[in-house]
Design a protein around this motif. Structure first.
Motif, short mmCIF file in Angstrom:
data_model
loop_
_atom_site.label_atom_id
_atom_site.label_comp_id
_atom_site.label_asym_id
_atom_site.label_seq_id
_atom_site.Cartn_x
_atom_site.Cartn_y
_atom_site.Cartn_z
N GLN A 72 -12.19 46.76 12.07
CA GLN A 72 -12.48 47.17 13.43
C GLN A 72 -12.50 48.68 13.62
N SER A 73 -12.17 49.42 12.58
CA SER A 73 -12.14 50.88 12.72
C SER A 73 -12.63 51.54 11.43
N PHE A 74 -13.15 52.74 11.59
CA PHE A 74 -13.62 53.52 10.44
C PHE A 74 -12.47 53.82 9.49
N ALA A 75 -11.28 53.98 10.05
CA ALA A 75 -10.11 54.28 9.24
C ALA A 75 -9.82 53.15 8.24
N GLU A 76 -10.11 51.92 8.62
CA GLU A 76 -9.88 50.80 7.71
C GLU A 76 -10.79 50.90 6.49
N LEU A 77 -12.02 51.36 6.69
CA LEU A 77 -12.92 51.55 5.57
C LEU A 77 -12.46 52.71 4.69
N GLU A 78 -12.01 53.78 5.33
CA GLU A 78 -11.54 54.94 4.58
C GLU A 78 -10.35 54.59 3.69
N LYS A 79 -9.48 53.71 4.19
CA LYS A 79 -8.27 53.35 3.45
C LYS A 79 -8.54 52.30 2.36
N TYR A 80 -9.71 51.69 2.38
CA TYR A 80 -9.98 50.62 1.43
C TYR A 80 -9.95 51.18 0.00
N PRO A 81 -9.20 50.56 -0.91
CA PRO A 81 -8.99 51.13 -2.25
C PRO A 81 -10.13 50.83 -3.22
N THR A 82 -11.29 51.41 -2.98
CA THR A 82 -12.40 51.28 -3.93
C THR A 82 -12.04 52.01 -5.22
N VAL A 83 -12.29 51.36 -6.35
CA VAL A 83 -12.00 52.00 -7.64
C VAL A 83 -13.02 53.11 -7.90
N SER A 84 -12.55 54.27 -8.25
CA SER A 84 -13.42 55.39 -8.61
C SER A 84 -13.33 55.63 -10.12
#
Length: 358
Positions: A72-84
């Motif tokens: 529901q928020s952009f912050a949730e996407l930012e915090k998502y732990p995508t592997v780099s």
């Protein structure tokens, strides 16, 4: 067939390896995004991007359970732990490339998806809505996967690889999933950066691109950004002959035989008729895609059809990385079959003559 089709038909399969994470690397724990389910139980699994897969027993197809589908928020996407993969080692990638060339094989690697990974993490409908109403949400995920793909592509080019595999399924049976201008604005420049990263180090590296469906609206764009080989040129959605006439001097084609029609449901005679129709255009070599549910008789019919070919014409843009296996197979089935390498008028033969003679 009773055996691996790749071995049965002596298909060349390139060698390669990906970037390697540092010692002690651990994938993020994505289980909190899938409450009530356990990885490895009841047909449920979590992949490396955190997407849940629910197997309903139909071959390799699964139901996607997107971890950010309810964000529901952009912050949730930012915090998502995508592997780099930033900082990962290319040592094994380089070693695999050298081994491939030492064996007389070609070095290749799958670079990755971008749009597909992004929508699978976000959720299909949610991601498409993001593209239209809150673009920064979509671009955040796209950029994370683009950055990973770019690093692999650049490492492959730097290591002298012969081919990189890329792609996104961006079309349905009749058209793109979204308006072509949107694809050009969002997807095209990102793929252009990935391809440029590889060709910066190896300008003649071949770039293979996959998208099912009718992608006629963007083929010109794909050629423009450096795509060399198009897959699968799905005949249920596009006319392979018409596309060949328009793009054949700039693009090679991998596929062109229907995996929704001829392969799963056609008879050997249907396959022969299809191949004869495609054979009227001798410039492009077409190798059909094979999936786990492909009919063995259809594969056999395709191979048998080559017995009726009196000569083999191979366009300069299609000969690598598959030419050696095609030459070998042609001579196995009909020793001494004439083989012609077709060059453009102002083209230069990029292939080693000794290798081709061998």
């Amino acid at each position: 067939l009773g055996e691996d089709p790749c071995k049965r038909y002596d298909m060349d399969q390139g060698l390669g390896a990906g970037l390697t994470p540092p010692a002690g690397f651990k994938s993020p724990d994505y289980s909190r995004y899938h409450p009530g389910r356990t990885h490895g139980k009841d047909g449920f699994e979590i992949d490396g991007n955190g997407c849940g897969h629910l197997n309903h027993g139909f071959h390799h197809f699964t139901e996607y359970l997107s971890p950010l589908r309810d964000a529901q928020s952009f912050a949730e996407l930012e915090k998502y732990p995508t592997v780099s993969n930033a900082g990962w080692s290319d040592e094994k990638l380089r070693e695999a490339g050298k081994e491939a060339h030492a064996q007389g094989n070609y070095a290749s690697i799958f670079v990755g998806h971008m749009y597909e990974n992004a929508w699978q993490v976000r959720g299909y409908e949610a991601f498409l809505m993001d593209l239209l109403t809150q673009r920064e949400w979509a671009e955040l995920l796209l950029d994370r996967f683009m950055d990973n793909d770019l690093r692999v592509a650049e490492a492959a080019g730097r290591a002298g690889y012969d081919c990189i595999y890329t792609g996104d399924d961006v079309a349905n049976q009749t058209a793109l999933m979204f308006a072509p201008p949107l694809w050009r604005e969002v997807m095209k420049p990102r793929w252009a950066r990935i391809i440029a990263a590889a060709k910066k180090h190896k300008p003649d590296i071949h770039v293979w691109y996959h998208s099912d469906g009718n992608i006629s609206d963007i083929i010109e764009d794909l050629v423009e950004i450096g795509i060399d080989i198009l897959n699968p040129v799905q005949p249920e959605c596009v006319d392979p002959v018409a596309i060949r006439k328009r793009f054949g001097k700039r693009l090679a084609f991998d596929g062109c035989v229907g995996t929704q029609t001829v392969f799963p449901f056609g008879t050997p005679d249907d396959m022969r008729k299809t191949v004869r129709g495609l054979a009227r255009d001798p410039w492009a070599l077409r190798l059909p895609p094979v999936s786990c549910d492909t009919g063995a008789r259809a594969i056999q019919a395709l191979d048998d059809e080559k017995l009726e070919v009196g000569a083999l014409f191979i366009g300069v843009n299609v000969v690598m990385p598959d030419v050696i296996s095609v030459i070998r197979r042609a001579h196995q089935l009909r020793p001494g079959v004439p083989i012609t390498l077709v060059l453009e008028v102002d083209g230069i033969n990029p292939h080693d003559e000794d290798q081709l003679r061998k």
